[in-house]
Scaffold this motif. Structure first.
Motif, short mmCIF file in Angstrom:
data_model
loop_
_atom_site.label_atom_id
_atom_site.label_comp_id
_atom_site.label_asym_id
_atom_site.label_seq_id
_atom_site.Cartn_x
_atom_site.Cartn_y
_atom_site.Cartn_z
N LYS A 81 0.79 4.10 -2.83
CA LYS A 81 0.38 5.47 -2.48
C LYS A 81 1.48 6.50 -2.68
O LYS A 81 1.22 7.58 -3.19
CB LYS A 81 -0.05 5.53 -1.00
N TYR A 104 1.48 -2.36 -7.19
CA TYR A 104 0.06 -2.24 -7.53
C TYR A 104 -0.46 -3.55 -8.12
O TYR A 104 -1.53 -4.03 -7.73
CB TYR A 104 -0.16 -1.09 -8.53
N TYR A 147 -7.21 2.05 -4.66
CA TYR A 147 -5.82 2.04 -5.10
C TYR A 147 -5.66 2.23 -6.61
O TYR A 147 -4.67 2.80 -7.06
CB TYR A 147 -5.11 0.78 -4.60
N ILE A 155 0.83 -1.21 0.00
CA ILE A 155 0.00 0.00 0.00
C ILE A 155 0.87 1.26 0.00
O ILE A 155 0.61 2.20 -0.75
CB ILE A 155 -0.97 -0.01 1.20
#
Length: 189
Positions: free
Chosen positions: A86, A94, A116, A82
């Protein structure tokens, strides 16, 4: 030494200790040592088994308590993926996160994918994430998607808030040249 001989010898000793022959006394001493050794061996094996089971349970509990969404055999932990998505726009992170979401239940999958994929699309301009977001949004509203044939995509029957989201997203995809004008126009509204 057989256990039967040992028990006969022990019972003779208990009932009448004077009648044991020297040979039986030797057997008795070695038999008791043999019995004690076996008890110790089996006790150690049982103790190792119990300890290993307890350790395994602790590991399972730790694995399950940290996850929000089930990840099957992920090489990197959920929080790290994550953060990479981010803050770095890491496409590999991803993709790994995307694959892990595909193993979770549908409501968690679509909500998480929308979060996401939107970050990767808007902040890092990753083309695949535009499709992933649109796909998750439509799946959440039970719309069938076939990107080979945009004519089959029908957003006319979804709730108005979701419909606005879908139309806005399609517009973004058109502006970024992710889809063509013809594909944009062919979606049923």
């Amino acid at each position: 030494m057989e256990n039967g001989i040992l028990f006969k010898t022990v019972s003779k000793l208990i009932n009448n200790p004077e009648i044991l022959s020297p040979k039986e006394k030797i057997r008795e001493v070695y038999g008791i040592k043999y019995l004690i050794n076996n008890i110790m061996k089996y006790s150690i094996l049982i103790l190792i088994f119990i300890i290993s089971c307890q350790k395994k349970q602790k590991i399972d509990i730790v694995k399950n308590s940290d996850t929000v969404v089930t990840m099957s055999q992920s090489t990197t932990d959920y929080d790290t993926l994550i953060k990479r998505v981010k803050y770095k726009g890491d496409i590999d992170a991803y993709d790994e996160l995307f694959n892990s979401f595909m193993d979770s239940n549908e409501s968690e999958r679509t909500d998480s994918l929308m979060i996401y994929s939107k970050i990767m699309a808007e902040k890092y301009n990753y083309g695949g994430a535009y499709f992933d977001y649109f796909d998750a949004l439509l799946r959440k509203n039970k719309v069938v998607i076939n990107y080979d044939n945009f004519y089959s995509i029908d957003i006319s029957k979804i709730p108005s808030a979701s419909k606005r989201q879908a139309e806005d997203w399609l517009r973004k995809m058109l502006e970024k040249k992710i889809i063509t004008q013809q594909q944009y126009d062919s979606v049923k509204r």
